[in-house]
Design an enzyme around this catalytic site. Structure first.
Site, PDB file in Angstrom:
ATOM      1  N   HIS A 145       0.843  -1.212   0.000  1.00  0.00           N
ATOM      2  CA  HIS A 145       0.000   0.000   0.000  1.00  0.00           C
ATOM      3  C   HIS A 145       0.868   1.247   0.000  1.00  0.00           C
ATOM      4  O   HIS A 145       0.985   1.902   1.040  1.00  0.00           O
ATOM      5  CB  HIS A 145      -0.899  -0.004   1.232  1.00  0.00           C
ATOM      6  CG  HIS A 145      -2.081   0.891   1.123  1.00  0.00           C
ATOM      7  ND1 HIS A 145      -2.073   2.202   1.508  1.00  0.00           N
ATOM      8  CD2 HIS A 145      -3.324   0.653   0.669  1.00  0.00           C
ATOM      9  CE1 HIS A 145      -3.266   2.732   1.323  1.00  0.00           C
ATOM     10  NE2 HIS A 145      -4.041   1.805   0.817  1.00  0.00           N
ATOM     11  N   PHE A 146       1.410   1.695  -0.906  1.00  0.00           N
ATOM     12  CA  PHE A 146       1.630   1.184  -2.254  1.00  0.00           C
ATOM     13  C   PHE A 146       3.127   1.144  -2.456  1.00  0.00           C
ATOM     14  O   PHE A 146       3.798   2.075  -2.029  1.00  0.00           O
ATOM     15  CB  PHE A 146       0.975   2.093  -3.289  1.00  0.00           C
ATOM     16  CG  PHE A 146      -0.510   2.268  -3.050  1.00  0.00           C
ATOM     17  CD1 PHE A 146      -1.404   1.281  -3.430  1.00  0.00           C
ATOM     18  CD2 PHE A 146      -1.009   3.404  -2.423  1.00  0.00           C
ATOM     19  CE1 PHE A 146      -2.768   1.433  -3.225  1.00  0.00           C
ATOM     20  CE2 PHE A 146      -2.364   3.561  -2.204  1.00  0.00           C
ATOM     21  CZ  PHE A 146      -3.249   2.579  -2.601  1.00  0.00           C
TER      22      PHE A 146
END
Length: 154
Positions: free
Chosen positions: A54-55
Site C-alpha cells: 500500500h503502495f
C-alpha cells in the site's frame, strides 16, 4: 488543578491494550486527563508491514489503520477513565462504531502522527469520543468513534 503530565510508555500501553505487533499502533501517550482527553503518537516508518502492498511505489498509510490507531487511543482513554489500575484479564474495549470520518491528506513514511482524542460521553460501558490525527500540526483525519467495554471468557 495539577500541572502534572500523565504519560504512558510502550511498556505501560501493553498492559492496557490487547494489540500486539503488527497491530499495536500507539507508540507513546504524551498526556492524558481521565474522563477528558488523551494525546498519543505513532511514528510511521518504511518498515511498517502494510507499506509492502500500500503502495510499493508511493507508500501511504491506509486510512483504516489511522482510524484503528485513533480507536486504540480512545481505548486507552476509556481504560484510564474507568480506573488508574491495570484492567483485569479479559476486559477489553471494542471498536463499536464510527461517524463523520474525514481524511484530509496522506500519511507517509517518516511522519509522526499525533492522536488527540476527547471523551464526549460514556454510558453503560459505551464511550463516545471525538478524535483528530495530525502530522506537523495539520489535521490528516478526524472522526467520532464509539467503543464498548466487554468482558470475555478466557
Amino acid at each position: 488543578m495539577s500541572n502534572q503530565m500523565n504519560t504512558m510508555d510502550i511498556t505501560e500501553i501493553l498492559k492496557y491494550l490487547p494489540h500486539r505487533y503488527p497491530f499495536l499502533l500507539i507508540d507513546r501517550v504524551l498526556d492524558f486527563t481521565p474522563g477528558e482527553s488523551l494525546h498519543a503518537i505513532k511514528n510511521v516508518t518504511i518498515n511498517e508491514p502494510f507499506f509492502q502492498g500500500h503502495f510499493p511505489i508511493q507508500p501511504v498509510m491506509p486510512g483504516v489503520l489511522i482510524l484503528e490507531a485513533m480507536a486504540q487511543a480512545t481505548g486507552l482513554l476509556a481504560f484510564k477513565t474507568m480506573s488508574d489500575d491495570v484492567p483485569p484479564p479479559g476486559v477489553l474495549y471494542y471498536f463499536a462504531g464510527i461517524d463523520n470520518a474525514r481524511f484530509r491528506r496522506v500519511v507517509e513514511p517518516g511522519d509522526q502522527i499525533h492522536f488527540e482524542v476527547k471523551m464526549i460521553k460514556e454510558r453503560r460501558g459505551i464511550g463516545v469520543f471525538y478524535g483528530e490525527a495530525k502530522v506537523d500540526g495539520e489535521v490528516v483525519c478526524s472522526a467520532e468513534i464509539m467503543c464498548a467495554r466487554r468482558e470475555i471468557n478466557q
